[in-house]
Design a protein around this motif. Structure first.
Motif, PDB file in Angstrom:
ATOM      1  N   UNK A  94     -21.886   1.159  18.404  1.00 38.61           N
ATOM      2  CA  UNK A  94     -20.471   1.179  17.985  1.00 38.61           C
ATOM      3  C   UNK A  94     -20.281   2.051  16.754  1.00 38.61           C
ATOM      4  N   UNK A  95     -19.121   2.638  16.638  1.00 43.51           N
ATOM      5  CA  UNK A  95     -18.779   3.418  15.455  1.00 43.51           C
ATOM      6  C   UNK A  95     -17.311   3.171  15.123  1.00 43.51           C
ATOM      7  N   UNK A  96     -16.962   3.467  13.913  1.00 44.87           N
ATOM      8  CA  UNK A  96     -15.565   3.363  13.483  1.00 44.87           C
ATOM      9  C   UNK A  96     -15.415   3.958  12.101  1.00 44.87           C
ATOM     10  N   UNK A  97     -14.301   4.620  11.871  1.00 50.52           N
ATOM     11  CA  UNK A  97     -14.035   5.202  10.562  1.00 50.52           C
ATOM     12  C   UNK A  97     -12.587   5.628  10.475  1.00 50.52           C
ATOM     13  N   UNK A  98     -12.181   5.994   9.290  1.00 48.27           N
ATOM     14  CA  UNK A  98     -10.908   6.680   9.098  1.00 48.27           C
ATOM     15  C   UNK A  98     -11.215   8.163   8.916  1.00 48.27           C
ATOM     16  N   UNK A  99     -10.531   9.019   9.680  1.00 51.86           N
ATOM     17  CA  UNK A  99     -10.675  10.456   9.498  1.00 51.86           C
ATOM     18  C   UNK A  99      -9.734  10.905   8.383  1.00 51.86           C
ATOM     19  N   UNK A 100     -10.185  11.853   7.585  1.00 54.34           N
ATOM     20  CA  UNK A 100      -9.415  12.288   6.423  1.00 54.34           C
ATOM     21  C   UNK A 100      -8.780  13.658   6.632  1.00 54.34           C
ATOM     22  N   UNK A 101      -8.616  14.068   7.901  1.00 53.64           N
ATOM     23  CA  UNK A 101      -7.966  15.347   8.169  1.00 53.64           C
ATOM     24  C   UNK A 101      -6.568  15.398   7.569  1.00 53.64           C
ATOM     25  N   UNK A 145      -4.072  22.463  10.371  1.00 55.12           N
ATOM     26  CA  UNK A 145      -3.965  21.823  11.677  1.00 55.12           C
ATOM     27  C   UNK A 145      -5.369  21.662  12.242  1.00 55.12           C
ATOM     28  N   UNK A 146      -5.550  20.624  13.046  1.00 56.04           N
ATOM     29  CA  UNK A 146      -6.863  20.270  13.575  1.00 56.04           C
ATOM     30  C   UNK A 146      -6.795  20.047  15.077  1.00 56.04           C
ATOM     31  N   UNK A 147      -7.896  20.314  15.722  1.00 55.16           N
ATOM     32  CA  UNK A 147      -8.042  19.973  17.123  1.00 55.16           C
ATOM     33  C   UNK A 147      -9.471  19.527  17.387  1.00 55.16           C
ATOM     34  N   UNK A 148      -9.648  18.350  17.995  1.00 54.18           N
ATOM     35  CA  UNK A 148     -10.994  17.877  18.337  1.00 54.18           C
ATOM     36  C   UNK A 148     -10.927  17.085  19.627  1.00 54.18           C
ATOM     37  N   UNK A 149     -12.088  16.836  20.221  1.00 49.76           N
ATOM     38  CA  UNK A 149     -12.174  16.024  21.431  1.00 49.76           C
ATOM     39  C   UNK A 149     -13.468  15.225  21.414  1.00 49.76           C
ATOM     40  N   UNK A 150     -13.544  14.124  22.190  1.00 51.25           N
ATOM     41  CA  UNK A 150     -14.778  13.336  22.247  1.00 51.25           C
ATOM     42  C   UNK A 150     -15.954  14.183  22.704  1.00 51.25           C
ATOM     43  N   UNK A 151     -17.107  13.923  22.110  1.00 50.49           N
ATOM     44  CA  UNK A 151     -18.306  14.691  22.426  1.00 50.49           C
ATOM     45  C   UNK A 151     -19.519  13.768  22.294  1.00 50.49           C
ATOM     46  N   UNK A 152     -20.266  13.642  23.375  1.00 46.24           N
ATOM     47  CA  UNK A 152     -21.415  12.737  23.399  1.00 46.24           C
ATOM     48  C   UNK A 152     -21.002  11.310  23.055  1.00 46.24           C
ATOM     49  N   UNK A 153     -19.873  10.934  23.573  1.00 47.16           N
ATOM     50  CA  UNK A 153     -19.371   9.582  23.395  1.00 47.16           C
ATOM     51  C   UNK A 153     -19.632   8.766  24.649  1.00 47.16           C
ATOM     52  N   UNK A 154     -19.667   7.464  24.479  1.00 46.02           N
ATOM     53  CA  UNK A 154     -19.909   6.594  25.612  1.00 46.02           C
ATOM     54  C   UNK A 154     -18.649   6.232  26.363  1.00 46.02           C
ATOM     55  N   UNK A 181     -18.647  15.209   9.698  1.00 42.97           N
ATOM     56  CA  UNK A 181     -17.986  14.313  10.643  1.00 42.97           C
ATOM     57  C   UNK A 181     -18.676  14.384  12.007  1.00 42.97           C
ATOM     58  N   UNK A 182     -18.971  15.591  12.470  1.00 46.45           N
ATOM     59  CA  UNK A 182     -19.607  15.746  13.778  1.00 46.45           C
ATOM     60  C   UNK A 182     -21.018  15.160  13.792  1.00 46.45           C
ATOM     61  N   UNK A 183     -21.684  15.194  12.654  1.00 43.75           N
ATOM     62  CA  UNK A 183     -23.028  14.625  12.576  1.00 43.75           C
ATOM     63  C   UNK A 183     -23.003  13.112  12.699  1.00 43.75           C
ATOM     64  N   UNK A 184     -21.965  12.490  12.167  1.00 47.47           N
ATOM     65  CA  UNK A 184     -21.926  11.034  12.108  1.00 47.47           C
ATOM     66  C   UNK A 184     -21.191  10.389  13.273  1.00 47.47           C
ATOM     67  N   UNK A 185     -20.300  11.135  13.902  1.00 44.85           N
ATOM     68  CA  UNK A 185     -19.465  10.535  14.938  1.00 44.85           C
ATOM     69  C   UNK A 185     -19.423  11.427  16.175  1.00 44.85           C
ATOM     70  N   UNK A 186     -19.226  10.832  17.350  1.00 45.89           N
ATOM     71  CA  UNK A 186     -19.318  11.595  18.602  1.00 45.89           C
ATOM     72  C   UNK A 186     -18.016  12.334  18.937  1.00 45.89           C
ATOM     73  N   UNK A 187     -17.732  13.361  18.169  1.00 46.88           N
ATOM     74  CA  UNK A 187     -16.580  14.200  18.452  1.00 46.88           C
ATOM     75  C   UNK A 187     -16.918  15.634  18.060  1.00 46.88           C
ATOM     76  N   UNK A 188     -16.189  16.573  18.626  1.00 50.87           N
ATOM     77  CA  UNK A 188     -16.427  17.990  18.366  1.00 50.87           C
ATOM     78  C   UNK A 188     -15.098  18.652  18.027  1.00 50.87           C
ATOM     79  N   UNK A 189     -15.081  19.319  16.877  1.00 47.98           N
ATOM     80  CA  UNK A 189     -13.875  20.004  16.438  1.00 47.98           C
ATOM     81  C   UNK A 189     -13.777  21.372  17.109  1.00 47.98           C
ATOM     82  N   UNK A 190     -12.582  21.688  17.571  1.00 44.19           N
ATOM     83  CA  UNK A 190     -12.296  23.015  18.089  1.00 44.19           C
ATOM     84  C   UNK A 190     -11.814  23.935  16.978  1.00 44.19           C
ATOM     85  N   UNK A 191     -11.052  23.382  16.045  1.00 40.51           N
ATOM     86  CA  UNK A 191     -10.613  24.186  14.910  1.00 40.51           C
ATOM     87  C   UNK A 191     -10.113  23.300  13.781  1.00 40.51           C
TER      88      UNK A 191
END
Length: 714
Positions: free
Chosen positions: A395-402, A466-475, A436-446
Motif C-alpha cells: 500500500x502507498x499513500x501521500x499528498x502530492x505537492x504539484x 501544469x502537470x501530467x502523470x499516469x499510473x506506472x507499475x501500479x497494482x 516522486x517517481x522513485x517512491x510512488x508508482x506513477x510516471x510524469x509526462x511533463x
C-alpha cells in the motif's frame, strides 16, 4: 535584568543567534523525516516562544503553521498546569484546529524550556503528515458534514514525559494513520528539533545569562511592535474592502464569500471578516486559529519588510474581528480539514488585496510605498492526495505537492516570479519529479510552465506550472481526492488596474498524450474535475492539473511591446495571448508596430464606447492627494492622474463613476466554461471616462453590487 538594560549589541547577537537556532531545528526535522512532504517540500516550520506563549522567532518555511502556536501554549498553560503538569523534558502533541493547528494533517509538538525550575521559553514545530486517519486516504474527506467524518483531532497530550516518548500515547497517535512509519519518523524529527532548541537556548543562558535571554525574547516583541506601529503611522488612514470567493463545498456547488473590511487608523490595523458567509457543512471552513494564521502571515509578509517576523509584535497592532459560525470562524464540530486550501487562502487574498490598495494610496514620496505594491500570488491550488497499491501489493499513500507551483503576484515595479508558489510559504518547495517517481508508482509526462497563466498588467503576474502523470507499475487504479477552488473563477487578484491570474484546473484524459501536444488540445479530449472530488485514476489514464497564475499590476495596454515580445519568445505568453491581453501584434517573430498601435488605439476607443480618448495631460501634483496610482483627490473630487478628467465626489464609491465593462468569466477564461457554475461569475473592468486608462478590476457574482474598495480620510 530589566529589558532597558539589554545593550543593543548583545540584543543583535542574540536575536540572530535565535533565528539560526530555530532554522537548525527545522533542518533537523528534514534530516530525520522520511516523508517527501517534509524532506522535499519543506511543509514544516519551527518557532520559539515566550513563557506565556507569544510567538517570537519563526522559520521561513510555512508561515501559516506557526502564527497560532500561541493558542496551543495558552491552552496547555490553562488546562495542564496541575494535571498532568508541565515539567522539564515534557512535550505536548496536538493536531486540533480548534486549538491551534491549521488543519488535522498538521501535527504540532511543543516543549517547555526550563532553566532549573524556571520556565523561560517554549519551542515548537509543525509538520504536515501524509495521513492522520479519517475515512479517506490522505485525511481529506471532501464530503464530510462535520469533524466526526474527518480525522478526529487530538487535543494537546503529553507525548514526551521527562525526556522519554510515552509509548502509549505514541501508539494512540500512530494507529490512526495509514502511514504510521512516516508519521513516526516525523514525530522523532520534531522531538529532536525541540530538544535541539532547548539545548541551544540553555547554552545561550549559560553564556549570556538567563535574564538576558528572556529579555531578548521580550525585546524582540516590543521592538517589532514599535517598528510596525511606526510603519502604519506613515501610511494614509482609510478603509479598504475586498471580497474573495470559493466555490463547491465538497458535496454541493455552493459559493462562499470571504469579505474583508480593513481599516487603517493611526498605528492600528483592523481586519474585519464578520460579513463573510456562514460556515459550510463541509471541510472548507477555517477555525479562528486558521484565520489568524493566514491573516497575520499576510500582514507580516506584506507590511513587515525589513523587520524580523515576530508574530506577537505584529499582532499587538492588529485587531482581527470575525463572527463565530462563519466560514472564517467555524463553530465546533464543523468540518475543517480542507481549510488551508480553501477559506484560509482567501483570507490571505483579501488581506493581500487590501494592503496593496493601502500601499498604492501611499505611493509617494518617490514611490517608496508604491514599489511595495504586490498583487496576489496563486490562491487556489490543485491539491491532491493519492492512495493505492504497487504492483507488489504494497500500500502507498501521500499528498502530492504539484499544487505549490503557482505564479507569484506582480510587483509595483516588476513582473511576478514565475512558478514561485504561495506568498506566505517562502521556504516551501515542490518535490522533484524523480523523487516522486522513485517512491510512488506513477510516471510524469511533463511539468512545465503554462503560457498565458500570469495576470496581464503593466507588470505581468508570474506564470504557473501544469502537470501530467499516469499510473506506472501500479497494482491497479489510484484512488485520489482533489480539493481546490478557483476552477470556475480566478482567485489570484490583480491590483492597481492589473488583472487576475488564470484559474486552476484538474482533468482526466484517456490514454497517454504526446508530450508535444499543446495543453489545450490534450484537455479537449478529457473530463474536467470539479473543485472537490474523490475519483479513481485508471491505468492508461492521464491526470492533468495546472495551478493558478499570479495577478498583474497596472493597465495591460501600458506594457511595452518589446516586453510582451520577450515573454512570447520565452514561452510565457502565446501570440494569441499577446494580442488578446496586451494588444500587441507579433508577426515573423517581431512586433508589428503599426498594427500594435492601431489595435491599442481601437481597444481604448472600445473602452469608451467608440469615443476617442483624451491624450495625457501635464498634471501638476501640488494640492492633490493620491488615491491610487491612477487617481488623485483634488478639492473633494476624484480626478485621473493621467488626463486630469474629473470623475466624481471623493466621498462616493469611485468605481460607480468610472466606465464599467462587465463580461462573463467564461468569455474571458474559456477553460472555466467546462464548469456550469462558472456562469455565476463576471469579470469587471473599470476605465477612466476621459483617457480610457484601466483603473481597476474585480471578480464578482453576477448581479452583485460593486464593492467600495477604497476610502481615504483626511
Amino acid at each position: 535584568m530589566p529589558d532597558n538594560d539589554l545593550d543593543p549589541i548583545t540584543f543583535e547577537i542574540l536575536r540572530h543567534r535565535l533565528w539560526v537556532i530555530n532554522d537548525e531545528a527545522a533542518t533537523t526535522i528534514g534530516r530525520v523525516s522520511g516523508s517527501q512532504v517534509a524532506t522535499e517540500a519543506n511543509d514544516v516550520n519551527t518557532a520559539l516562544m515566550t513563557p506565556d506563549g507569544q510567538v517570537v522567532v519563526t522559520g521561513i518555511y510555512i508561515l501559516v503553521q506557526v502564527v497560532s502556536l500561541s493558542g496551543v501554549i495558552q491552552d496547555i498553560l490553562a488546562n495542564y498546569g496541575d494535571n498532568p503538569g508541565i515539567r522539564s523534558g515534557d512535550m505536548f502533541l496536538t493536531n486540533d484546529p480548534y486549538v491551534g493547528a491549521p488543519h488535522q494533517p498538521d501535527a504540532i509538538v511543543v516543549a517547555p524550556i526550563f532553566d532549573g525550575e524556571t520556565l523561560i521559553a517554549w519551542s515548537g514545530s509543525v509538520v504536515h503528515q501524509p495521513d492522520v486517519g479519517g475515512p479517506t486516504a490522505g485525511s481529506i474527506n471532501v464530503a464530510a458534514r462535520s469533524i466526526f467524518e474527518e480525522p478526529i483531532p487530538m487535543p494537546p497530550v503529553r507525548i514526551v514525559e521527562g525526556g522519554v516518548i510515552r509509548r502509549d500515547i505514541e501508539r494512540e497517535y500512530l494507529i490512526r494513520s495509514r502511514t504510521p512509519d512516516l508519521n513516526a519518523l516525523d514525530l522523532l524529527g520534531q522531538v529532536a528539533a525541540n530538544r535541539l532548541q532547548a539545548e541551544r537556548v540553555l547554552e545561550l543562558c549559560a553564556r549570556y545569562g538567563t535574564d538576558t535571554l528572556v529579555n531578548t525574547l521580550q525585546r524582540l516583541v516590543t521592538a517589532t511592535e514599535t517598528q510596525f506601529r511606526q510603519r502604519l503611522a506613515s501610511l494614509p488612514d482609510g478603509r479598504f474592502r475586498h471580497t474573495a470567493f470559493m466555490e463547491h463545498d465538497g458535496r454541493e456547488n455552493t459559493v462562499f464569500a470571504i469579505r474583508l473590511t480593513m481599516t487603517k487608523r493611526g498605528e492600528k490595523l483592523t481586519l474585519d471578516f464578520t460579513e463573510s458567509s456562514d460556515q459550510a457543512e463541509s471541510g472548507v471552513n477555517a477555525t479562528l486559529a486558521t484565520t489568524q494564521n493566514f491573516a497575520m502571515a499576510a500582514v507580516m509578509a506584506l507590511l513587515g519588510y525589513g523587520m524580523p517576523w515576530v508574530p506577537a509584535g505584529f499582532a499587538a497592532a492588529v485587531d482581527l474581528r470575525t463572527r463565530e459560525g462563519s466560514v472564517v470562524h467555524a463553530r465546533w464540530p464543523a468540518a475543517v480539514a480542507m481549510s488551508v486550501n480553501a477559506a484560509g487562502q482567501e483570507v490571505r487574498t483579501c488581506v493581500n488585496a487590501c494592503i496593496a490598495r493601502l500601499l498604492d494610496a501611499a505611493g509617494e514620496p518617490d514611490g517608496a510605498f508604491g514599489d511595495r505594491v504586490l498583487a496576489s500570488c496563486m490562491s487556489s491550488a490543485p491539491a491532491q492526495t493519492i492512495a493505492g497499491r504497487t504492483e507488489q501489493g504494497r500500500p502507498f499513500g501521500t499528498m502530492l505537492l504539484d499544487g505549490l507551483l503557482g505564479g507569484g503576484g506582480a510587483r509595483g515595479f516588476a513582473d511576478g516570479a514565475d512558478v514561485s508558489g504561495i506568498l506566505t510559504s517562502p521556504g516551501a518547495a515542490c518535490a522533484n519529479i524523480e523523487v516522486i517517481e522513485q517512491r510512488y508508482p506513477l510516471r510524469y509526462l511533463w511539468r512545465r510552465e503554462r503560457p498565458d497563466s500570469g495576470g496581464p498588467g503593466r507588470y505581468r503576474g508570474g506564470v504557473s506550472a501544469e502537470h501530467g502523470y499516469l499510473p506506472h507499475r501500479a497494482g491497479g487504479r489510484f484512488d485520489t481526492t482533489v480539493f481546490s477552488h478557483g476552477v470556475e473563477q480566478p482567485t489570484s487578484t490583480g491590483v492597481a488596474a492589473g488583472e487576475p491570474g488564470a484559474p486552476t484546473g484538474m482533468m482526466l484524459v484517456p490514454g497517454e498524450p504526446d508530450v508535444d501536444t499543446p495543453a489545450e488540445d490534450v484537455a479537449a479530449g478529457g473530463t474536467a474535475l470539479p473543485a472537490k472530488a474523490s475519483v479513481a485514476i485508471e491505468p492508461r489514464q492521464t491526470y492533468l492539473s495546472w495551478c493558478a497564475g499570479g495577478g498583474g499590476v497596472g493597465d495591460p495596454l501600458d506594457r511595452p511591446a518589446d516586453e510582451v515580445l520577450a515573454d512570447v519568445r520565452a514561452g510565457l505568453v502565446s501570440r494569441d495571448g499577446a494580442e488578446r491581453d496586451y494588444g500587441v501584434v507579433i508577426a515573423d517573430s517581431a512586433v508589428d508596430p503599426v498594427a500594435t498601435d492601431t489595435l491599442r488605439r481601437d481597444r481604448r476607443r472600445t473602452r469608451l464606447g467608440g469615443r476617442d480618448p483624451l491624450p495625457p495631460a501635464d498634471v501638476a501634483r501640488s494640492g492633490r492627494r493620491r488615491l491610487s496610482s491612477a487617481l488623485d483627490v483634488v478639492a473633494g473630487s476624484v480626478q485621473c492622474r493621467r488626463c486630469d478628467t474629473e470623475i466624481g465626489p471623493a466621498t462616493d464609491n469611485v468605481r460607480q463613476h468610472l466606465v464599467t465593462a462587465e463580461l462573463p468569466v467564461t468569455k474571458r477564461w474559456p477553460e472555466t466554461a467546462r464548469h456550469e457554475g462558472a456562469r455565476r461569475f463576471v469579470f469587471r473592468r473599470y476605465f477612466c471616462p476621459g483617457c480610457a486608462a484601466q483603473v481597476d478590476t474585480e471578480i464578482a457574482l453576477r448581479g452583485e453590487p460593486i464593492v467600495h474598495a477604497t476610502e481615504l480620510w483626511t
